[in-house]
Design a protein around this motif. Structure first.
Motif, mmCIF file in Angstrom:
data_model
loop_
_atom_site.group_PDB
_atom_site.id
_atom_site.type_symbol
_atom_site.label_atom_id
_atom_site.label_comp_id
_atom_site.label_asym_id
_atom_site.label_seq_id
_atom_site.Cartn_x
_atom_site.Cartn_y
_atom_site.Cartn_z
ATOM 1 N N VAL A 36 0.837 -1.199 0.000
ATOM 2 C CA VAL A 36 0.000 0.000 0.000
ATOM 3 C C VAL A 36 0.871 1.248 0.000
ATOM 4 O O VAL A 36 0.600 2.216 -0.710
ATOM 5 N N LEU A 37 1.936 1.264 0.789
ATOM 6 C CA LEU A 37 2.818 2.428 0.839
ATOM 7 C C LEU A 37 3.568 2.624 -0.473
ATOM 8 O O LEU A 37 3.991 3.733 -0.794
ATOM 9 N N ALA A 38 3.752 1.543 -1.237
ATOM 10 C CA ALA A 38 4.447 1.662 -2.516
ATOM 11 C C ALA A 38 3.539 2.176 -3.621
ATOM 12 O O ALA A 38 4.020 2.592 -4.674
ATOM 13 N N GLU A 39 2.225 2.185 -3.400
ATOM 14 C CA GLU A 39 1.297 2.647 -4.427
ATOM 15 C C GLU A 39 1.326 4.169 -4.525
ATOM 16 O O GLU A 39 1.443 4.863 -3.516
ATOM 17 N N PRO A 40 1.185 4.710 -5.740
ATOM 18 C CA PRO A 40 1.080 6.168 -5.877
ATOM 19 C C PRO A 40 -0.304 6.635 -5.474
ATOM 20 O O PRO A 40 -1.155 5.845 -5.057
ATOM 21 N N ALA A 41 -0.525 7.918 -5.606
ATOM 22 C CA ALA A 41 -1.846 8.462 -5.313
ATOM 23 C C ALA A 41 -2.859 7.947 -6.319
ATOM 24 O O ALA A 41 -2.512 7.421 -7.379
ATOM 25 N N ALA A 42 -4.126 8.085 -5.971
ATOM 26 C CA ALA A 42 -5.188 7.683 -6.886
ATOM 27 C C ALA A 42 -5.082 8.495 -8.181
ATOM 28 O O ALA A 42 -4.532 9.601 -8.186
ATOM 29 N N PRO A 43 -5.573 7.962 -9.296
ATOM 30 C CA PRO A 43 -5.480 8.704 -10.571
ATOM 31 C C PRO A 43 -6.112 10.095 -10.475
ATOM 32 O O PRO A 43 -7.084 10.314 -9.745
ATOM 33 N N GLN A 44 -5.535 11.028 -11.244
ATOM 34 C CA GLN A 44 -5.996 12.414 -11.183
ATOM 35 C C GLN A 44 -7.468 12.552 -11.568
ATOM 36 O O GLN A 44 -8.203 13.336 -10.956
ATOM 37 N N ILE A 45 -7.914 11.799 -12.548
ATOM 38 C CA ILE A 45 -9.286 11.920 -13.002
ATOM 39 C C ILE A 45 -10.275 11.523 -11.911
ATOM 40 O O ILE A 45 -11.349 12.109 -11.775
ATOM 41 N N VAL A 46 -9.884 10.537 -11.101
ATOM 42 C CA VAL A 46 -10.760 10.105 -10.008
ATOM 43 C C VAL A 46 -10.807 11.171 -8.920
ATOM 44 O O VAL A 46 -11.872 11.473 -8.357
ATOM 45 N N ARG A 47 -9.665 11.791 -8.632
ATOM 46 C CA ARG A 47 -9.629 12.842 -7.611
ATOM 47 C C ARG A 47 -10.392 14.085 -8.063
ATOM 48 O O ARG A 47 -11.069 14.741 -7.262
ATOM 49 N N ILE A 48 -10.285 14.411 -9.345
ATOM 50 C CA ILE A 48 -11.041 15.552 -9.867
ATOM 51 C C ILE A 48 -12.540 15.286 -9.775
ATOM 52 O O ILE A 48 -13.334 16.171 -9.413
ATOM 53 N N ALA A 49 -12.943 14.050 -10.107
ATOM 54 C CA ALA A 49 -14.364 13.698 -10.015
ATOM 55 C C ALA A 49 -14.861 13.806 -8.574
ATOM 56 O O ALA A 49 -15.974 14.292 -8.325
ATOM 57 N N ALA A 50 -14.033 13.392 -7.611
ATOM 58 C CA ALA A 50 -14.432 13.512 -6.206
ATOM 59 C C ALA A 50 -14.555 14.974 -5.790
ATOM 60 O O ALA A 50 -15.480 15.345 -5.050
ATOM 61 N N PHE A 51 -13.644 15.807 -6.292
ATOM 62 C CA PHE A 51 -13.710 17.235 -5.962
ATOM 63 C C PHE A 51 -14.970 17.878 -6.555
ATOM 64 O O PHE A 51 -15.627 18.706 -5.898
ATOM 65 N N LEU A 97 -12.859 20.017 8.063
ATOM 66 C CA LEU A 97 -13.472 19.120 9.047
ATOM 67 C C LEU A 97 -13.583 17.692 8.523
ATOM 68 O O LEU A 97 -13.294 16.721 9.240
ATOM 69 N N SER A 98 -14.005 17.546 7.275
ATOM 70 C CA SER A 98 -14.219 16.198 6.748
ATOM 71 C C SER A 98 -12.916 15.424 6.594
ATOM 72 O O SER A 98 -12.877 14.204 6.816
ATOM 73 N N GLU A 99 -11.821 16.102 6.223
ATOM 74 C CA GLU A 99 -10.554 15.417 6.030
ATOM 75 C C GLU A 99 -9.749 15.311 7.321
ATOM 76 O O GLU A 99 -8.769 14.578 7.381
ATOM 77 N N SER A 100 -10.140 16.055 8.358
ATOM 78 C CA SER A 100 -9.466 15.920 9.650
ATOM 79 C C SER A 100 -9.972 14.703 10.416
ATOM 80 O O SER A 100 -9.217 14.043 11.130
ATOM 81 N N PHE A 101 -11.242 14.379 10.274
ATOM 82 C CA PHE A 101 -11.849 13.274 11.008
ATOM 83 C C PHE A 101 -12.271 12.192 10.018
ATOM 84 O O PHE A 101 -13.363 12.228 9.461
ATOM 85 N N GLY A 102 -11.367 11.256 9.782
ATOM 86 C CA GLY A 102 -11.669 10.152 8.872
ATOM 87 C C GLY A 102 -11.023 10.268 7.517
ATOM 88 O O GLY A 102 -10.911 9.284 6.791
ATOM 89 N N GLY A 103 -10.592 11.487 7.129
ATOM 90 C CA GLY A 103 -9.889 11.642 5.859
ATOM 91 C C GLY A 103 -10.765 11.532 4.629
ATOM 92 O O GLY A 103 -10.245 11.304 3.530
ATOM 93 N N GLN A 104 -12.088 11.694 4.779
ATOM 94 C CA GLN A 104 -12.979 11.522 3.644
ATOM 95 C C GLN A 104 -14.032 12.619 3.602
ATOM 96 O O GLN A 104 -14.751 12.831 4.586
ATOM 97 N N SER A 105 -14.119 13.295 2.482
ATOM 98 C CA SER A 105 -15.256 14.154 2.196
ATOM 99 C C SER A 105 -16.346 13.293 1.552
ATOM 100 O O SER A 105 -16.152 12.092 1.331
ATOM 101 N N LEU A 106 -17.467 13.889 1.232
ATOM 102 C CA LEU A 106 -18.550 13.122 0.628
ATOM 103 C C LEU A 106 -18.158 12.581 -0.750
ATOM 104 O O LEU A 106 -18.459 11.433 -1.098
ATOM 105 N N GLY A 107 -17.470 13.415 -1.536
ATOM 106 C CA GLY A 107 -17.033 12.963 -2.854
ATOM 107 C C GLY A 107 -16.019 11.832 -2.771
ATOM 108 O O GLY A 107 -16.093 10.855 -3.528
#
Length: 240
Positions: free
Chosen positions: A101-116, A164-174
């Motif tokens: 898991v630590l060797a994996e890069p970040a999630a693909p940019q397109i997925v992160r943009i969609a979440a944003f 607030l969402s990323e401080s507690f649990g690291g997840q926003s709704l997206g």
């Protein structure tokens, strides 16, 4: 004594078991049933050593008429030798470990943009609806007259939401909808705390101020991290 009398000795002799008796009983049974599992297993049957005769409808004759089937039977392959073929069991999914898991890069940019974009829709939609309810048909004219107050209010609400969402649990709704989580870069699935989230938010604003250069940095970073992840010690990964 009674046990030593000739009659008793004769009765005792008649009650003794002899393998020949079982063989004779087996022969009588074979005449009606055509086989004997008991005597063949014990080795008492006289016909156990006899090879079965080949008839016109025997299994050997069937193999002789089909050379390919005979070859499969002799080689131990196919349904003749091994029975009905069974599909190989499906390989189970690899269990995620801290190392891979630590060797994996970040999630693909397109997925992160969609979440944003999902996060923006989740916040701006109710705000726009509340603005329209407040001013009715004049909502557009009021916004164009002075867009700074509503824009500043929306920016403050968005910053508080991400903090607030990323401080507690690291997840926003997206991120929750797309299976992403903001975690510490050198930890195994450990969500970022308030200090990381605050620094990440500040660097996000700085990267946006530089004409989006902080976001484009993810395309040449080894782990696909933008500025606000790289310099805050965080990373957006898929959930394990």
């Amino acid at each position: 004594m009674l046990l030593s009398s000739p009659a008793a000795l004769g009765y005792k002799k008649r009650m003794q078991f002899h393998p020949q008796d079982l063989s004779e009983l087996d022969e009588l049974t074979e005449e009606h049933l055509g086989f004997s599992a008991l005597s063949d297993g014990l080795g008492f049957s006289k016909s156990a050593k006899k090879a079965p005769a080949k008839g016109p409808g025997s299994f050997e004759d069937f193999l002789e008429n089909d050379p390919s089937l005979k070859q499969k039977a002799l080689s131990g392959n196919g349904a003749v030798a091994a029975g009905v073929a069974r599909p190989a069991p499906a390989m189970s999914r690899a269990v995620p470990t801290p190392k891979n898991v630590l060797a994996e890069p970040a999630a693909p940019q397109i997925v992160r943009i969609a979440a944003f974009l999902l996060d923006l829709a989740a916040i701006l939609t109710p705000l726009s609806l509340a603005w329209w309810i407040s001013f009715g048909s004049k909502a557009g004219a009021v916004f164009r007259q002075d867009p700074r107050p509503p824009t500043l209010l929306a920016a403050v609400i968005l910053c508080a939401y991400f903090l607030l969402s990323e401080s507690f649990g690291g997840q926003s709704l997206g991120k929750m909808a797309l299976g992403l989580r903001v975690v510490e870069d050198d930890k195994y699935q450990k969500p970022t705390g308030l200090p990381h989230a605050a620094l990440r938010l500040l660097l996000f604003v700085v990267g946006a101020a530089f004409l989006g250069l902080g976001f484009l940095a993810s395309f040449w970073d080894a782990k696909r991290r933008p500025w606000h992840d790289r310099y805050s010690g965080s990373i957006v990964r898929r959930q394990a």
